[in-house]
Design a protein around this motif. Sequence first.
Motif, PDB file in Angstrom:
ATOM      1  N   TYR A   1       9.264   1.782  -1.711  1.00 22.06           N
ATOM      2  CA  TYR A   1       9.201   1.274  -0.330  1.00 22.06           C
ATOM      3  C   TYR A   1       9.486  -0.218  -0.271  1.00 22.06           C
ATOM      4  CZ  TYR A   1       4.341   0.597  -1.897  1.00 22.06           C
ATOM      5  OH  TYR A   1       3.230   0.269  -2.615  1.00 22.06           O
TER       6      TYR A   1
ATOM      7  N   SER B   1       0.873  -1.170   0.000  1.00 22.11           N
ATOM      8  CA  SER B   1       0.000   0.000   0.000  1.00 22.11           C
ATOM      9  C   SER B   1       0.907   1.215   0.000  1.00 22.11           C
ATOM     10  CB  SER B   1      -0.859   0.005   1.274  1.00 22.11           C
ATOM     11  OG  SER B   1      -1.692   1.134   1.274  1.00 22.11           O
ATOM     12  N   ASN B   2       0.437   2.307  -0.622  1.00 21.49           N
ATOM     13  CA  ASN B   2       1.327   3.478  -0.671  1.00 21.49           C
ATOM     14  C   ASN B   2       1.585   4.015   0.741  1.00 21.49           C
ATOM     15  OD1 ASN B   2       2.948   5.544  -1.614  1.00 21.49           O
ATOM     16  ND2 ASN B   2       1.606   6.011  -3.336  1.00 21.49           N
ATOM     17  N   VAL B   3       2.836   4.424   0.967  1.00 18.10           N
ATOM     18  CA  VAL B   3       3.263   4.806   2.316  1.00 18.10           C
ATOM     19  C   VAL B   3       2.902   6.261   2.635  1.00 18.10           C
ATOM     20  CG1 VAL B   3       5.140   3.141   2.524  1.00 18.10           C
ATOM     21  CG2 VAL B   3       5.553   5.314   1.350  1.00 18.10           C
ATOM     22  N   HIS B   4       2.912   6.561   3.909  1.00 18.43           N
ATOM     23  CA  HIS B   4       2.825   7.931   4.445  1.00 18.43           C
ATOM     24  C   HIS B   4       1.499   8.649   4.227  1.00 18.43           C
ATOM     25  CE1 HIS B   4       6.901   7.747   5.665  1.00 18.43           C
ATOM     26  NE2 HIS B   4       7.408   7.779   4.469  1.00 18.43           N
ATOM     27  N   ARG B   5       0.634   8.115   3.344  1.00 17.55           N
ATOM     28  CA  ARG B   5      -0.541   8.931   3.025  1.00 17.55           C
ATOM     29  C   ARG B   5      -1.843   8.346   3.534  1.00 17.55           C
ATOM     30  NH1 ARG B   5       1.748   9.810  -3.021  1.00 17.55           N
ATOM     31  NH2 ARG B   5       3.807  10.235  -2.182  1.00 17.55           N
ATOM     32  N   GLY B   6      -1.821   7.090   3.947  1.00 22.29           N
ATOM     33  CA  GLY B   6      -3.100   6.455   4.256  1.00 22.29           C
ATOM     34  C   GLY B   6      -3.333   6.312   5.739  1.00 22.29           C
TER      35      GLY B   6
ATOM     36  N   SER C   1      -1.565   0.758   4.698  1.00 18.49           N
ATOM     37  CA  SER C   1      -0.658   1.894   4.491  1.00 18.49           C
ATOM     38  C   SER C   1       0.191   2.115   5.734  1.00 18.49           C
ATOM     39  CB  SER C   1      -1.459   3.152   4.160  1.00 18.49           C
ATOM     40  OG  SER C   1      -0.576   4.232   3.995  1.00 18.49           O
ATOM     41  N   GLN C   2      -0.438   1.955   6.881  1.00 18.50           N
ATOM     42  CA  GLN C   2       0.333   2.151   8.118  1.00 18.50           C
ATOM     43  C   GLN C   2       1.380   1.056   8.299  1.00 18.50           C
ATOM     44  OE1 GLN C   2      -1.971   3.143  11.553  1.00 18.50           O
ATOM     45  NE2 GLN C   2      -3.191   4.611  10.419  1.00 18.50           N
TER      46      GLN C   2
ATOM     47  N   THR D   1       4.176   1.801   5.869  1.00 13.97           N
ATOM     48  CA  THR D   1       4.940   2.967   6.355  1.00 13.97           C
ATOM     49  C   THR D   1       5.836   2.562   7.528  1.00 13.97           C
ATOM     50  OG1 THR D   1       3.125   4.402   5.715  1.00 13.97           O
ATOM     51  CG2 THR D   1       4.727   5.333   7.234  1.00 13.97           C
TER      52      THR D   1
ATOM     53  N   THR E   1       6.229   8.788  -4.714  1.00 15.09           N
ATOM     54  CA  THR E   1       6.154   7.477  -4.064  1.00 15.09           C
ATOM     55  C   THR E   1       7.536   6.849  -4.060  1.00 15.09           C
ATOM     56  OG1 THR E   1       3.884   7.159  -4.808  1.00 15.09           O
ATOM     57  CG2 THR E   1       5.117   5.167  -4.198  1.00 15.09           C
TER      58      THR E   1
END
Length: 403
Positions: free
Chosen positions: A279, A51-56, A61-62, A65, A276
């Motif tokens: 990661y 999942s994309n980091v830092h934004r969710g 996402s967590q 991250t 992005t």
Amino acid sequence: MLDIEKIRKEFPILETRVYNKPLVYLDNAATTQKPKCVIDAISDVYATINSNVHRGIHHLSQAATAAMEHSRDIVRRFIGAEHSHEIIFTRGTTESINLVASSFGETFLRKGDEIIVSVMEHHSNIVPWQLLCERKGVRLRVIPMTERCTLDIEKFRAMFTGRTRLVSVAHVSNVLGVTNPVKEIIEIAHGRDVPVLIDGAQSIPHTSIDVRELDADFFVFSGHKIYAPTGVGVLYGKEKWLNAMQPYHGGGEMIKSVRFENTTFNELPYKFEAGTPDYTGIIALGTALEWVNSLGIANIAAHEHALTKYAIKRLREIPGVRIFGEPDGAAVSFLTGEIHPSDTGTILDHLGIAVRTGHHCAQPLIEALKVPGTVRASFAVYNTREEIDAFIKGIERSIKMFS
Ligand code: PLP
């Protein structure tokens, strides 16, 4: 003592046969092979936490991250940095140096200023500075070598002027396998209030690094040279420099707020991590460094130094072999009589032995050595004396074929 046979089993690629012969991989200075735990770490991210980091705010996402930030802390400890926010993730050594050339250069350099590099730099520690010189009217000065292929420290001392703004040198030459006296270089430069960037691409896999002990202002390396995936690297910078420097790339994550009237920038390290990040690669870099820690970098270095010493001894027994410099790391560059390096490389390849030939992205050094290129054998923790014996046999065969 490391159990090398057990370690080799962790590297699936070492089972490969080349032209129906067992692979002997001696091109580790170009890139290292990956242990199963690193290969698995990549697929595990995609299978479990992608999942994309830092934004969710959502769970995945967590988790991604947290895993990425855990890697940042592994890197911090690996190189002895004080703060995690002094660790900037990049695509590799090349991007890290370009970042400093651009951001430090734009912030601190004026027409007529000077930067010092050395004659034994990789192109990625030359060209970014040349581009900056063209943009800003800055002058590049070059530390020459002594007869023994070491950096000429006395000439270096004399190169400082009131306009010297930065020194950028390799910790270990990727061609010669020679370790430069970077602590002394840093002391000399700091005596003149000049910061220093250390290109650690060839030292990170073989040396225990402590950026605070070195007192390096910047230290850069690539993950792929230390058993991690390609496409991920590190820029360490002292907080005071990174805070003062302009951002590099603009985009998501590196901002605090964006308005058409004015945009403000995020704090470290995110100010320098637009878009992005890789990661997955970053998480696998953490896995690779933990794997190295589990073996002990001092044990790895001892094994590789013993291999290098053995390779040098065996090469010296062959008439007509010329070794360049006095390698003390994990690589040796040489030529056999008048045989062109690419001919030697081709014969070795047909025997399943991978070495690198040519200018090794260090054309000024090759020119200074007055040769068309060299053959370079470079070692990693999974290499063995038997592989060096096979390599020496290959060299002897190539000499027979060409004489
Ligand atoms: N600097 C040195 C000393 C190197 O050996 C290399 C790669 O061989 C680089 C920089 C560039 O590394 P990368 O291509 O991973 O950015």
